[in-house]
Design a protein around this motif. Structure first.
Motif, PDB file in Angstrom:
ATOM      1  N   ARG A  96       5.065  -4.323 -10.967  1.00 48.60           N
ATOM      2  CA  ARG A  96       5.980  -4.259 -12.109  1.00 48.60           C
ATOM      3  C   ARG A  96       5.968  -2.825 -12.630  1.00 48.60           C
ATOM      4  NH1 ARG A  96       5.835  -5.194 -17.599  1.00 48.60           N
ATOM      5  NH2 ARG A  96       3.568  -5.319 -17.530  1.00 48.60           N
ATOM      6  N   THR A 103       4.565   2.728 -17.023  1.00 50.53           N
ATOM      7  CA  THR A 103       3.730   1.584 -16.702  1.00 50.53           C
ATOM      8  C   THR A 103       3.946   1.185 -15.259  1.00 50.53           C
ATOM      9  OG1 THR A 103       4.023   0.807 -18.946  1.00 50.53           O
ATOM     10  CG2 THR A 103       3.149  -0.761 -17.371  1.00 50.53           C
ATOM     11  N   LEU A 104       2.850   1.005 -14.543  1.00 52.14           N
ATOM     12  CA  LEU A 104       2.955   0.520 -13.171  1.00 52.14           C
ATOM     13  C   LEU A 104       1.805  -0.439 -12.931  1.00 52.14           C
ATOM     14  CD1 LEU A 104       4.349   0.613 -10.450  1.00 52.14           C
ATOM     15  CD2 LEU A 104       2.952   2.564  -9.844  1.00 52.14           C
ATOM     16  N   ASP A 105       2.140  -1.723 -12.921  1.00 51.71           N
ATOM     17  CA  ASP A 105       1.123  -2.746 -12.697  1.00 51.71           C
ATOM     18  C   ASP A 105       1.235  -3.262 -11.279  1.00 51.71           C
ATOM     19  OD1 ASP A 105      -0.039  -2.603 -15.090  1.00 51.71           O
ATOM     20  OD2 ASP A 105       0.940  -4.356 -15.960  1.00 51.71           O
ATOM     21  N   GLY A 118      -1.362  -7.307 -11.127  1.00 55.78           N
ATOM     22  CA  GLY A 118      -1.934  -7.570 -12.438  1.00 55.78           C
ATOM     23  C   GLY A 118      -2.867  -6.514 -12.980  1.00 55.78           C
ATOM     24  N   ARG A 119      -2.981  -5.384 -12.292  1.00 56.69           N
ATOM     25  CA  ARG A 119      -3.823  -4.299 -12.785  1.00 56.69           C
ATOM     26  C   ARG A 119      -3.050  -2.997 -12.692  1.00 56.69           C
ATOM     27  NH1 ARG A 119      -9.304  -5.372 -13.058  1.00 56.69           N
ATOM     28  NH2 ARG A 119      -9.883  -7.422 -12.300  1.00 56.69           N
ATOM     29  N   PRO A 120      -3.442  -2.000 -13.486  1.00 58.32           N
ATOM     30  CA  PRO A 120      -2.750  -0.719 -13.378  1.00 58.32           C
ATOM     31  C   PRO A 120      -2.937  -0.126 -11.975  1.00 58.32           C
ATOM     32  CG  PRO A 120      -4.492  -0.627 -15.044  1.00 58.32           C
ATOM     33  CD  PRO A 120      -4.476  -2.013 -14.526  1.00 58.32           C
ATOM     34  N   ALA A 121      -1.889   0.457 -11.447  1.00 61.94           N
ATOM     35  CA  ALA A 121      -1.958   1.021 -10.096  1.00 61.94           C
ATOM     36  C   ALA A 121      -3.122   1.989  -9.984  1.00 61.94           C
ATOM     37  CB  ALA A 121      -0.656   1.735  -9.763  1.00 61.94           C
ATOM     38  N   GLY A 122      -3.823   1.925  -8.866  1.00 58.56           N
ATOM     39  CA  GLY A 122      -4.948   2.823  -8.645  1.00 58.56           C
ATOM     40  C   GLY A 122      -6.254   2.274  -9.155  1.00 58.56           C
ATOM     41  N   HIS A 123      -6.239   1.093  -9.766  1.00 56.56           N
ATOM     42  CA  HIS A 123      -7.480   0.488 -10.249  1.00 56.56           C
ATOM     43  C   HIS A 123      -8.421   0.247  -9.067  1.00 56.56           C
ATOM     44  CE1 HIS A 123     -10.185  -2.465 -12.034  1.00 56.56           C
ATOM     45  NE2 HIS A 123      -9.770  -2.032 -13.207  1.00 56.56           N
ATOM     46  N   PRO A 124      -9.713   0.569  -9.231  1.00 58.34           N
ATOM     47  CA  PRO A 124     -10.645   0.422  -8.103  1.00 58.34           C
ATOM     48  C   PRO A 124     -10.655  -0.982  -7.498  1.00 58.34           C
ATOM     49  CG  PRO A 124     -11.686   1.613  -9.895  1.00 58.34           C
ATOM     50  CD  PRO A 124     -10.339   1.184 -10.399  1.00 58.34           C
ATOM     51  N   ALA A 125     -10.444  -2.006  -8.333  1.00 57.87           N
ATOM     52  CA  ALA A 125     -10.495  -3.370  -7.811  1.00 57.87           C
ATOM     53  C   ALA A 125      -9.349  -3.640  -6.840  1.00 57.87           C
ATOM     54  CB  ALA A 125     -10.433  -4.371  -8.963  1.00 57.87           C
TER      55      ALA A 125
END
Lengths: 269, 309
Positions: B61, B115-117, B120-127
């Motif tokens: 998103r 915003t770039l999800d 369900g997490r912000p883009a680039g999130h380690p998870a």
């Protein structure tokens, strides 16, 4: 890293933290990386042969260049045992990591759950192992066949050589971040290594240099690598100077490895 | 030719035929149309609503998404969503920002604002690093390793540890079979043809069963048979594994194989629709014609705006 992709309310509860890639090393990922680097080299036997044989050949040449003055060979030979691993590992690492950057594999790896430390440590491990073999060959040749007259233990020579190799690996990793092509990476060798070579005490004792140059040589790590080698050459025991030299070289290697890790960016422009 | 093993995968997509009417490799007119695709309906920024599969949040998103590279703004305030479990085609001419958009989604692009999800997490999130498979445009594999050694290494990064060795071996073998390189598994990647190397790169992304696959021009330069086989593989991945695929291409005829399309031009999104809705809206026969129609319309509007000023 420093992007402003604003976290949205829907996102990121810190409770479900990911397997931390930042701080601690992941041993399996590090060893997998080291194994991969060595496997790549195994497909390139010519590089391995050059890495192993060129230092030996140089020592051999040097021995007979100074055929009439074995004392000179002792001095220069011992210094070179420390300098060769530094130079070769510097070259190999800077090109290898540059290839990793330009081939896109680095971007791919950093988009995966690989810690930067894992990658750097993997490289250091692989090239460190290579350096052990290289230094062992060169030291054995020098001590047993070329009559290099070492007062101290050859094991200490090997230790210094290994630390030098690590320093070379670290410098290579660091410098590759500033090279956009192989051409530039190769040019970094004269830029980074040659000044150290001139100032390390190989050509003239450091305390006989112009005071300004002596001061510069005091902060260059290769000076301590050569100092350490000469300590082993002249003393039967481990001297305080030797310990200081070894610690300085090891500390520099670690410091530059950290700097190298800092040049790896998960997000690039 | 391709090896599909749907049996070994979670059977969570029973209703796939009815819900997506698989456009795999056939003529246009794939989608019967959800609701009345009246030509008037604006397709811009529609969040994939009306699809029964859309109960979950979208896979991607973006709101107000911009990317700056050097002095240039490559992406300008984009708003779009990528629905889950479907193939979304990202189409547009070279240099329009497709790759930058993909890099932003994967989290390797710097200077991203807005915003770039992703999942369900912000883009680039380690998870997200284990949940996204990413294939760059140029094959990113080690030329001096064999196909299997390449995959073994990347598998060890995704799923480390001695305990996982058997699982890794299975994954690697499956990924090699997926891209039809089993007979070349022990060849050096550097000795393979361009198309084969890009398939090695694709196989790396298929390791670890990612939820989102981001593929940057994966079928460029491949022969028609291979291209068809890969598209079949993509559909298989979407349907049997429930994965979301974001696939870029500058070849417009591949659009008809996607469930949804994002048409891009000069850093903006021209249309966000199903292939059918796009054709109905523009009255064109092919996606290429529709694209040209939209470009002309956009230029026209821009000109009118300028002249009224």
């Amino acid at each position: 890293m420093s992007t402003q992709t604003s976290p949205t309310p829907s996102a990121a509860s810190p409770a479900t933290a990911p397997p931390a890639p930042a701080g601690g090393l992941n041993v399996s990922r590090t060893t997998a990386t080291a194994a991969r680097v060595l496997r790549q080299l195994r497909h390139d036997p010519r590089t391995i042969a050059l890495l192993m044989l060129v230092p030996c050949l140089m020592l051999f040449l040097l021995r007979y260049v100074f055929d009439g003055s074995p004392r000179t060979f002792d001095n220069i030979g011992a210094s070179l045992l420390g300098i060769f691993p530094l130079i070769t590992m510097f070259l190999v690492t800077s090109i290898a990591t540059l290839r990793e950057r330009t081939s896109g594999t680095l971007e791919r790896l950093l988009a995966m759950p690989l810690g930067k430390g894992d990658l750097i440590a993997g490289y250091a491990l692989a090239f460190g192992a290579l350096a052990i073999v290289q230094s062992a060959l060169a030291t054995a040749l020098a001590v047993w066949f070329l009559d290099l007259d070492v007062t101290g233990s050859p094991w200490l020579l090997l230790l210094v050589a290994l630390l030098d190799a690590l320093l070379g690996t670290a410098l290579g990793l660091f410098v590759s971040a500033f090279a956009a092509s192989e051409f530039q990476a190769v040019q970094f060798m004269p830029a980074v290594i040659f000044p150290q070579l001139l100032l390390c005490g190989l050509f003239a004792a450091r305390d006989t240099m112009h005071p300004a140059l002596e001061a510069v040589s005091d902060v260059l790590p290769m000076s301590y690598a050569v100092d350490g080698m000469n300590e082993v050459l002249r003393h039967t025991e481990m001297t305080a100077t030797f310990v200081r030299d070894v610690l300085i070289v090891a500390g520099c290697a670690l410091l530059v490895l950290f700097l190298g890790a800092a040049t790896l960016r998960r997000r690039t422009p | 030719m391709m090896n599909f093993r749907p049996g070994s995968r979670p059977p969570d997509r029973e209703a796939r035929e009815s819900e997506k009417q698989s456009p795999r490799g056939t003529a246009p007119g794939i989608r019967g149309g959800s609701g009345a695709p009246g030509g008037s309906a604006s397709t811009q920024g529609s969040g994939g609503h009306g699809d029964p599969a859309e109960a979950a949040a979208p896979a991607v998103r973006a709101q107000d998404l911009s990317v700056v590279r050097g002095p240039r703004t490559v992406l300008r305030t984009l708003d779009f969503t990528v629905p889950r479990g479907q193939i979304t085609g990202l189409l547009g001419p070279s240099g329009c920002g497709k790759s930058t958009l993909m890099r932003a989604v994967v989290g390797t692009q710097a200077k991203v604002t807005g915003t770039l999800d992703v999942l369900g997490r912000p883009a680039g999130h380690p998870a997200l690093r284990t949940r996204i498979g990413y294939v760059t445009q140029a094959p990113s594999v080690y030329d001096d390793l064999t196909v299997r050694q390449n995959l073994d290494y990347f598998a060890a990064i995704l799923d480390p540890g001695r305990a996982a060795a058997d699982r890794r071996h299975e994954n690697v073998t499956r990924a090699i079979a997926d891209v039809d390189l089993t007979t070349h598994a022990d060849a050096l990647a550097g000795n393979l043809s361009g198309g084969q190397r890009s398939r090695v790169s694709l196989a790396v992304a298929l390791l670890g069963t990612p939820e989102l696959l981001v593929l940057d021009e994966p079928t460029v330069g491949l022969d028609p048979v291979l291209r068809r086989d890969l598209w079949n593989l993509f559909h298989d991945i979407a349907e049997t594994r429930g994965a979301t695929l974001l696939i870029s291409s500058h070849v417009m005829d591949e659009a008809e194989r996607c469930h949804r399309l994002l048409l891009m031009r000069e850093g903006g999104i021209l249309a966000d629709a199903t292939p059918d809705a796009l054709l109905t809206r523009t009255g064109a026969d092919t996606v290429e014609a529709a694209f040209l129609h939209l470009v002309d319309a956009a230029t026209q509007t821009a000109r009118e705006k300028e002249s009224t000023r």
